[in-house]
Design an enzyme around this catalytic site. Structure first.
Site, PDB file in Angstrom:
ATOM      1  N   TYR A 109       0.820  -1.217   0.000  1.00 24.76           N
ATOM      2  CA  TYR A 109       0.000   0.000   0.000  1.00 24.76           C
ATOM      3  C   TYR A 109       0.858   1.274   0.000  1.00 24.76           C
ATOM      4  O   TYR A 109       0.476   2.285  -0.596  1.00 24.76           O
ATOM      5  CB  TYR A 109      -0.941  -0.001   1.199  1.00 24.76           C
ATOM      6  CG  TYR A 109      -2.128  -0.916   1.030  1.00 24.76           C
ATOM      7  CD1 TYR A 109      -3.032  -0.734  -0.008  1.00 24.76           C
ATOM      8  CD2 TYR A 109      -2.344  -1.978   1.891  1.00 24.76           C
ATOM      9  CE1 TYR A 109      -4.119  -1.576  -0.187  1.00 24.76           C
ATOM     10  CE2 TYR A 109      -3.429  -2.840   1.736  1.00 24.76           C
ATOM     11  CZ  TYR A 109      -4.315  -2.621   0.694  1.00 24.76           C
ATOM     12  OH  TYR A 109      -5.392  -3.465   0.526  1.00 24.76           O
ATOM     13  N   GLU A 207       1.568 -28.933  16.108  1.00 25.69           N
ATOM     14  CA  GLU A 207       0.833 -28.263  15.040  1.00 25.69           C
ATOM     15  C   GLU A 207      -0.342 -27.432  15.541  1.00 25.69           C
ATOM     16  O   GLU A 207      -0.486 -26.261  15.195  1.00 25.69           O
ATOM     17  CB  GLU A 207       0.324 -29.290  14.024  1.00 25.69           C
ATOM     18  CG  GLU A 207      -0.537 -28.662  12.927  1.00 25.69           C
ATOM     19  CD  GLU A 207      -1.120 -29.677  11.966  1.00 25.69           C
ATOM     20  OE1 GLU A 207      -1.937 -29.259  11.116  1.00 25.69           O
ATOM     21  OE2 GLU A 207      -0.788 -30.871  12.034  1.00 25.69           O
ATOM     22  N   ASP A 259      -1.051 -33.515  13.020  1.00 28.11           N
ATOM     23  CA  ASP A 259      -2.154 -34.382  12.629  1.00 28.11           C
ATOM     24  C   ASP A 259      -1.620 -35.492  11.708  1.00 28.11           C
ATOM     25  O   ASP A 259      -0.497 -35.398  11.183  1.00 28.11           O
ATOM     26  CB  ASP A 259      -3.234 -33.594  11.882  1.00 28.11           C
ATOM     27  CG  ASP A 259      -4.043 -32.675  12.799  1.00 28.11           C
ATOM     28  OD1 ASP A 259      -4.091 -32.945  14.018  1.00 28.11           O
ATOM     29  OD2 ASP A 259      -4.639 -31.710  12.285  1.00 28.11           O
TER      30      ASP A 259
END
Length: 374
Positions: A109, A207, A259
């Protein structure tokens, strides 16, 4: 009580800032010398494509290959890219002079205010890639340019005392005694941290936030002298960097607990071997000594864990991993083959089906003992 015997990383922010500023100035001087010598300005950059990224067997991480591309002002497109590079170099040098920082999003920006419309970025992807280009040609990381990602918040909980350099001065923090249950928040640039003393036996990278909270609530960090690092899914560069430093400088083993699905295996891969996107920094970010704890496909069978069926994208990802050098070991070929055969995946929290204390009282102690970590 153990202490850091060797600190190869200079944690003085002024030294780091001066190095970054000097490299930016040298880059600007290169363009000036080309102009003065009557040469067409150009910049040679290692090619950041998948075909130029190789797995280095010796170091055990993804690295860039030998191919380079030349960005030259002899075309309109090349001239615009160099113009954007010059404006960005000036902005970063000024930022360092003023001891300010900005995010990657803000840089995009901010370019809207630059006085030359051709220097303005058309997208954030373009500005992000240019910052990566500057890392490559300068040998300085974006963190040392005082560029921050949009999100952070990964944490450490465990028996580690450190000294942190902040805008308000130095502060000494113990990552158990001086923090709440949320832990110590890893700063954007972990190289401003000095490790003082520790009683840690190993690092456990986790995780998910739910599992991290379970371990802390059950006192796993205290009972086993563990440094619990919350990865927050795909780990940020700062998370991977501090893990690498803890392993290098304190000699702590690293275990990764995720996982049980192909996307989580890639989280492990990024911690241990680096990612394709940040291959130019693998030797700075990756920890090849990191070991995978689980959830393993064999766990789904052995503990009869609640599971979900593999989706088509899961199957494709697993098959792709069989061709990935990071996963071409007997262990991974066996586990991935088993998962494809079972057609199941499972989450860390599925261990709760055996009780809330099972993960800390049985699963992790057993697995980590098998891995000779505890």
């Amino acid at each position: 009580m153990s202490s850091d015997q060797d600190t190869p990383v200079d944690t003085d922010p002024e030294v780091q800032d001066e190095k970054a500023r000097r490299r930016l100035i040298e880059l600007a001087e290169t363009f000036y010398d080309q102009f003065e010598g009557g040469d067409v300005p150009s910049m040679e950059i290692p090619t950041r494509t998948k075909s130029n990224i190789v797995f280095d067997e010796e170091s055990g991480v993804w690295v860039l290959g030998d191919r380079h591309s030349t960005r030259s002002a002899n075309s309109v497109r090349g001239a615009k890219k160099l113009l954007k590079s010059i404006y960005t170099v000036e902005f970063l040098a000024t930022q360092l002079d003023e001891d300010r920082s900005s995010t990657l999003r803000e840089l995009y920006y901010l370019s809207e205010s630059w006085d030359n419309e051709y220097a303005q970025f058309s997208s954030q992807d373009e500005s992000n890639q240019l910052v990566e280009d500057l890392e490559l040609v300068s040998g300085v990381t974006r963190e040392d340019f005082h560029m921050r990602p949009e999100e952070s918040g990964a944490t450490i909980m465990g028996p580690l005392e450190l000294r942190e350099q902040t805008r308000r001065g130095e502060r000494v923090i113990h990552c158990q005694k001086d923090v709440g249950e949320g832990g110590y928040q890893i700063p954007n640039n972990p190289d401003t941290i000095e490790f003082l003393e520790h009683d840690a036996a190993f690092i456990l990278c986790v995780e998910t936030g739910g599992m991290r909270d379970r371990l802390v609530e059950n006192g796993f960090d205290e009972k086993h002298d563990a440094l619990i690092v919350h990865l927050k899914g795909q780990p940020a560069r700062a998370t991977r960097r501090i893990t690498r430093r803890l392993n290098d400088e304190l000699g702590l083993p690293v275990a990764v607990f995720t996982d049980g699905d192909p996307w989580s295996y890639r989280i492990y891969g990024s911690v241990a071997y680096g990612s394709i996107k940040s291959a130019h920094l693998s030797e700075y970010l990756a920890t090849p000594a990191a070991q995978f704890v689980g959830i393993r496909p064999q766990d789904i069978q052995e503990y009869d864990l609640p599971s979900d069926p593999l989706s088509d994208s899961d199957v494709n990802a697993l098959e792709s991993e069989l061709d990935d050098p990071r996963f071409q070991t007997d262990f991974w070929e066996e586990q991935i083959g088993l998962q494809l055969e079972m057609e199941k995946k499972s989450e860390q929290q599925a261990l709760a089906s055996r009780g809330l204390d099972f993960v800390t009282d049985e699963y992790l102690p057993t697995r980590l003992a098998e891995m000779d970590i505890i």
